[in-house]
Structures are given as C-alpha cells and as structure tokens.
Design a protein around this motif. Structure first.
Motif, short mmCIF file in Angstrom:
data_model
loop_
_atom_site.label_atom_id
_atom_site.label_comp_id
_atom_site.label_asym_id
_atom_site.label_seq_id
_atom_site.Cartn_x
_atom_site.Cartn_y
_atom_site.Cartn_z
N THR A 100 0.84 -1.20 0.00
CA THR A 100 0.00 0.00 0.00
C THR A 100 0.88 1.25 0.00
O THR A 100 2.09 1.19 0.27
CB THR A 100 -0.89 0.04 1.26
N ALA A 101 0.25 2.39 -0.28
CA ALA A 101 0.98 3.66 -0.28
C ALA A 101 1.63 3.93 1.08
O ALA A 101 2.76 4.41 1.15
CB ALA A 101 0.04 4.81 -0.66
N ASP A 102 0.92 3.60 2.16
CA ASP A 102 1.47 3.81 3.49
C ASP A 102 2.70 2.94 3.74
O ASP A 102 3.70 3.40 4.30
CB ASP A 102 0.42 3.51 4.56
N GLU A 103 2.63 1.67 3.32
CA GLU A 103 3.75 0.75 3.52
C GLU A 103 4.97 1.18 2.70
O GLU A 103 6.10 1.17 3.20
CB GLU A 103 3.33 -0.68 3.14
N ILE A 104 4.72 1.55 1.45
CA ILE A 104 5.81 2.00 0.58
C ILE A 104 6.41 3.31 1.11
O ILE A 104 7.63 3.47 1.19
CB ILE A 104 5.32 2.18 -0.87
N GLY A 105 5.53 4.23 1.49
CA GLY A 105 5.99 5.53 2.01
C GLY A 105 6.86 5.39 3.24
O GLY A 105 7.86 6.10 3.38
N TYR A 106 6.48 4.46 4.14
CA TYR A 106 7.29 4.24 5.35
C TYR A 106 8.70 3.81 4.98
O TYR A 106 9.69 4.33 5.52
CB TYR A 106 6.64 3.18 6.25
N ILE A 107 8.82 2.85 4.06
CA ILE A 107 10.14 2.34 3.69
C ILE A 107 10.96 3.41 2.97
O ILE A 107 12.15 3.58 3.25
CB ILE A 107 10.00 1.08 2.79
N LEU A 108 10.32 4.18 2.07
CA LEU A 108 11.05 5.22 1.35
C LEU A 108 11.58 6.29 2.30
O LEU A 108 12.71 6.77 2.14
CB LEU A 108 10.14 5.86 0.30
N ASN A 109 10.78 6.65 3.30
CA ASN A 109 11.23 7.66 4.27
C ASN A 109 12.24 7.08 5.24
O ASN A 109 13.30 7.67 5.48
CB ASN A 109 10.03 8.22 5.04
N ASN A 110 11.93 5.92 5.80
CA ASN A 110 12.83 5.31 6.77
C ASN A 110 14.17 4.95 6.13
O ASN A 110 15.21 5.02 6.79
CB ASN A 110 12.17 4.06 7.37
N GLY A 111 14.13 4.56 4.85
CA GLY A 111 15.35 4.15 4.16
C GLY A 111 16.12 5.28 3.53
O GLY A 111 17.11 5.03 2.83
N ASP A 112 15.70 6.54 3.74
CA ASP A 112 16.42 7.71 3.20
C ASP A 112 16.67 7.55 1.70
O ASP A 112 17.80 7.75 1.19
CB ASP A 112 17.74 7.92 3.94
N VAL A 113 15.63 7.22 0.96
CA VAL A 113 15.75 6.94 -0.47
C VAL A 113 15.87 8.24 -1.26
O VAL A 113 15.14 9.20 -1.03
CB VAL A 113 14.53 6.12 -0.95
N LYS A 114 16.82 8.25 -2.23
CA LYS A 114 17.06 9.43 -3.06
C LYS A 114 16.44 9.29 -4.45
O LYS A 114 16.09 10.29 -5.09
CB LYS A 114 18.56 9.66 -3.19
N ALA A 115 16.29 8.05 -4.92
CA ALA A 115 15.69 7.81 -6.24
C ALA A 115 14.88 6.53 -6.20
O ALA A 115 15.19 5.61 -5.43
CB ALA A 115 16.76 7.73 -7.32
N VAL A 116 13.84 6.47 -7.03
CA VAL A 116 12.96 5.30 -7.10
C VAL A 116 12.91 4.82 -8.55
O VAL A 116 12.74 5.62 -9.48
CB VAL A 116 11.53 5.64 -6.63
N VAL A 117 13.08 3.52 -8.74
CA VAL A 117 12.89 2.90 -10.05
C VAL A 117 11.60 2.08 -9.95
O VAL A 117 11.50 1.18 -9.10
CB VAL A 117 14.06 2.00 -10.44
#
Length: 520
Positions: free
Chosen positions: A86-103
């Motif tokens: 879900t958007a919430d699950e993905i958003g948590y990982i992207l924020n927690n993981g300090d992601v700079k780019a998404v493929v």
C-alpha cells in the motif's frame, strides 16, 4: 570480490551465452553487462553517487536485474520493495530508508503522483516502460511530479561505456531488505557486498550450479530467497535465468518443458499448487535435476507426494533476510532427510542454544543461531534492535529447531508461534504435519487462541478438496495421531489460507481474525 565484479568476469567468460529469457525475449551475458554499466553510468549522470539509496519498486523482469546490478556497480544501496504494498507501507520504507531515487513500473505513476509531496528526499523517479513511450509521455506531462521523472530508457541512453564505477569495500551496504514486519514496523536488514557475494557463491557451489543450468526464476525478485538462489547464484555461476513475471502452475509446466529447465526454486505453497494442478504432466518436469524449497517449512506429506508424482527430488533449505538468506540446505551428495532443512552450507555455522545461550544436547529443541560471512551488519538506524539480534557475532533467528547426530537441522517452529496449552508446549507445525497426512486436506494452518482454562488452545484452519469432510471426522483423525492436549479445540474450513506475495501462509492474519472473533 563482489557481485558486480563477479558478474563482469562471468560476462567476459560466457559473453554469447543467454543470461536470461523473459516473455520470448533474451539477452546474452555481454549484452546484460553492457546494459548494467550504462544504467549505472546514467544514474551517476543524474547525480546519484556512491552511498546513496535507490528503491526498486519492480516485479520480476530484466528491469529489476539491470537496476539492481546497476546500483551495485555504482556503489549505491538498493532497497527492493514489494510493488503491491500500500501507499502507506511503501511511504514508510522510502522515508525510513532515506531513499534518493525510485525505479518503478510506469503502472505505478499514479501512486507516485499521490505520494511524492510527502517524500521530499526523493530527487528522481525512473519509470520502466510497459506501455508505448508516447502514451506514457501524454499521461505524465501535467503531473506535479513530472519534473522529477525520467524513463528507464532515457537513463540508459545517458550512460556511457566503458563504466567501471567506484572502488567498493566489502563491508559497504549493498542492499537493505525490509522484513515483513510481523511485529511492529518493518526493520531494514543491511546486507553488505560481502554478505551477498559469499552467500550467492556458497549456495551455487553447494547446489552444484553451473553454466549448463537453466534456473526458473518465479519467486519474487524483491524477496531475499529469489535474490540469492534464483538470481545472484545463477548469474555468478554462468547459468541462464528463465524469468517469469508471476507464478502460475500452467506457465511453470510450459516454461520448464520449453526451455528444459534444470533447477526450480519455490515455497511450499508453490509446490502444493503444482501438485494439485489437474493438467500437471510429470513428463513436463523430466529435465529438472533439482527442486529447492524454502521460505517456510515444507510438509513431509507434500514433499513425498510431489516427489512420487513427478519423480524429481526436492532439497529443502532454510534462511532468513538477516543472513542473506541461506544457512542450511539438504546436501546433494548425501542422503536427503524429509522434514529436515539439511546441514550447514559452506562457511556458515548453525547451532541450537537455550535461553542462556548454551548449546543444548543433540535432539533437544532450542533457538537456532547462525554465524558466517552472510550475516547482516545490522538493522538500518536501529542500534538497539541490531544489538538484540546479533550477540557475540551470532545472529539469533527466533526459530525453534533441533539437530540430530549427523548434524542435520530440523525447524520445530517459530518461537513466537509456540502454543502453550495448560503448561504443555504445542508446536503448530507438528499438528499441521498430522493434518496434512489426511488425504482430503489441501492446506492447513494452526494457531493458538485464548482459552480461559488452559491459557491457550489449538485452532486449525483447513482447506479441503472434499466437501463431505466435516469437523467431527477430522477431529477423530487428529485424536488417533496426536496427544490429547495437541488436538485442535476448533477446526474451521475455509476456501483459501491468507498468504503473502511469496506464498507464505500468514498465521498472524488468522490469529488476528480469531482474536477479533473472541473479543466480540
């Protein structure tokens, strides 16, 4: 040595050999190596540099392979994410993981548009085309996220050859894998270049994988089981991957027959679907030299039935994300023991300990702990959880296991799934194994439920292929084969057991359902 360097060497050795087949298309090792370097170079042109974090929101495809190895070649940390989260699950990982780019696939563009305002750290979104580029272009030009977007082909075209990338250190973090979060928020297991390379190499050697093998890559690539056994180990060994976007029994039989596959890896649920598939023809699997099972305990009844029907051996193993993942496999040069996860693989130690960390006697149950070059360096930004998981160099798995005189290991159950009935320990797997033996049972999951008298009671959820089978009959069957305190107090027939995307049965979902029912 690391995966990127090893793949480059393998590509020089087997330049014209197919690295993969995917939906009628193929790529040689040389072509794939070039695409990986160009993607890595393209990322660098976008400003992505060594040590940055890039998330892969992709399913099984060449895009995933190129993105993963491109990130590794650039010294970037890759974070694979289940694309159906879900958007919430993905958003948590992207924020927690300090992601700079998404493929991500272009199919995820609406999700990206919805989320990007809450993800200020992300500078680039690279979308992989599944539709004609002109259609995608028309869809995205008016989006607020558009200035941050590039197509996968654009990034590759930005890249230049030759590209060698920076010098990588073996303890640099190569991948962060977020656990499924059975308790609390998901934790990001940091796997180093040494972790990934050593496990891929040792698994390949242990399973005798070579450049003549054609490996069915049907498990989700974002999952650690597939990453090592069906992706990294084949590419390190010069084998050919047969990539399938999504598991389907019909397509698996057809794929194995068409390409004369030699190795198949799957979770128990996959083997159950293949076994139950009405059109499953044993001749279609005759090219297989080995089937591999992991991700969950394989019921002995299913193992025996599958092997008898299809005349192919299943080697069961064991692993977990924090160990890259493999620690045990049933050996190919010694007798395989049904119900066992096998022996320690090369360079990895397994042992069984009690609550004080002391080794227990042979045959006695305790917690399985692991040590080796495959063990993670910790959880991302979670020092306390890391210290609890890794003690004196040993990874505490949370699984209850035992070892026999020949050093074969057996998983008894998850520590947290233990059911205590009136002071007696009941392991769900033991009850499940008995119920699986019933000829009318397709699947079963056992959980503990609150009981005012005994503390907990045993509850079974059953999928049956015989509509005439009733609770009373199955209870009588259980009473014949189980001690009284292990017999389920309740049996519920359901159409399908809840599973995650790898096919693993979710006991916690059943337990939550029971708890809600009891609370009403």
């Amino acid at each position: 040595m690391n995966l990127s360097e090893q793949f480059h060497e393998t590509a020089k050795k087997f330049a014209e050999k197919p690295a993969y087949y995917f939906m009628g298309q193929s790529s040689t090792y040389a072509e794939l190596d070039g695409a990986i370097s160009k993607f890595a170079s393209g990322l660098e042109k976008l400003g992505i540099k060594q040590g940055d974090h890039v998330a892969l929101l992709l399913g099984n495809s060449p895009h995933f392979v190129i993105s993963l190895y491109g990130a590794l070649r650039l010294g970037v940390t890759a974070i694979p994410i289940n694309p159906i989260y879900t958007a919430d699950e993905i958003g948590y990982i992207l924020n927690n993981g300090d992601v700079k780019a998404v493929v991500a696939l272009d199919l995820a563009i609406p999700l990206v548009e919805k989320m990007h305002a809450f993800l200020p750290k992300i500078e680039h979104y690279v979308f992989c085309e599944t539709k004609p580029n002109s259609i995608v272009q028309a869809e995205i030009e008016n989006l607020t996220v558009y200035p941050k977007m590039k197509s996968f082909s654009e990034v590759v075209s930005l890249g230049e050859l030759p590209f060698h990338g920076p010098k990588l250190q073996e303890d640099d973090t190569a991948i962060i894998l977020y656990t499924s979060g059975t308790t609390g928020k998901p934790k990001g297991a940091m796997l180093t270049h040494k972790n990934l390379y050593s496990n891929a190499k040792d698994v390949g050697v242990y399973l005798k994988m070579n450049n003549d093998d054609r490996v069915v890559t049907a498990l989700p690539m974002f999952h650690v089981f597939c990453l090592t056994v069906s992706l990294n180990a084949p590419l390190v060994s010069g084998a050919t991957m047969l990539i399938i976007p999504k598991f389907s029994p019909k397509e698996i039989f057809a794929l194995i027959k068409e390409y004369e596959a030699t190795v198949f890896a799957g979770v128990p649920t996959m083997y159950n679907f293949l076994y139950q598939f009405p059109e499953g023809n044993p001749d279609d699997l005759k090219s297989l030299r080995l089937c591999i099972s992991g991700g969950a305990s394989l019921p002995v009844a299913l193992l025996k039935n599958f092997e008898q029907k299809f005349n192919v051996m299943i080697s069961e193993g064991y692993g977990l994300s924090e160990a890259s993942p493999v620690t045990c496999f049933n050996p190919l040069d010694r007798p395989r023991k049904p119900g066992s996860i096998g022996t320690s693989i090369l360079n990895v130690e397994n042992k069984i300990v009690n609550e004080l960390g002391e080794v227990v006697p042979v045959g006695e149950a305790g917690e399985l702990i692991v040590r080796g070059p495959n063990v993670m360096k910790g959880y991302y930004n979670m020092p306390e959880e890391s210290a609890a998981a890794i003690r004196d160099g040993w990874l505490y798995t949370g699984d209850i296991a035992k070892m026999d005189e020949e050093e074969y290991f057996y998983i008894v159950d998850r520590k947290k799934d233990l059911i205590i009935v009136g002071g007696y320990n009941v392991y769900p797997r033991e009850v499940e194994e008995v119920i699986y033996e019933h000829p009318d049972v397709v699947e079963v999951a056992v959980v503990g439920v609150p009981d005012p008298n005994q503390g907990e009671a045993v509850s079974a959820y059953v999928v049956s292929k015989n509509p005439e089978l009733n609770k009373e009959q199955l209870l009588e069957y259980c009473k014949e084969h189980l001690a009284k305190y292990k017999v389920p107090s309740s049996i519920e027939f359901i159409e399908e057991l809840p599973k995650n995307t790898t096919g693993k049965i979710l006991r916690r979902a059943l337990k939550a359902q029971v708890t809600q029912t009891v609370g009403k």
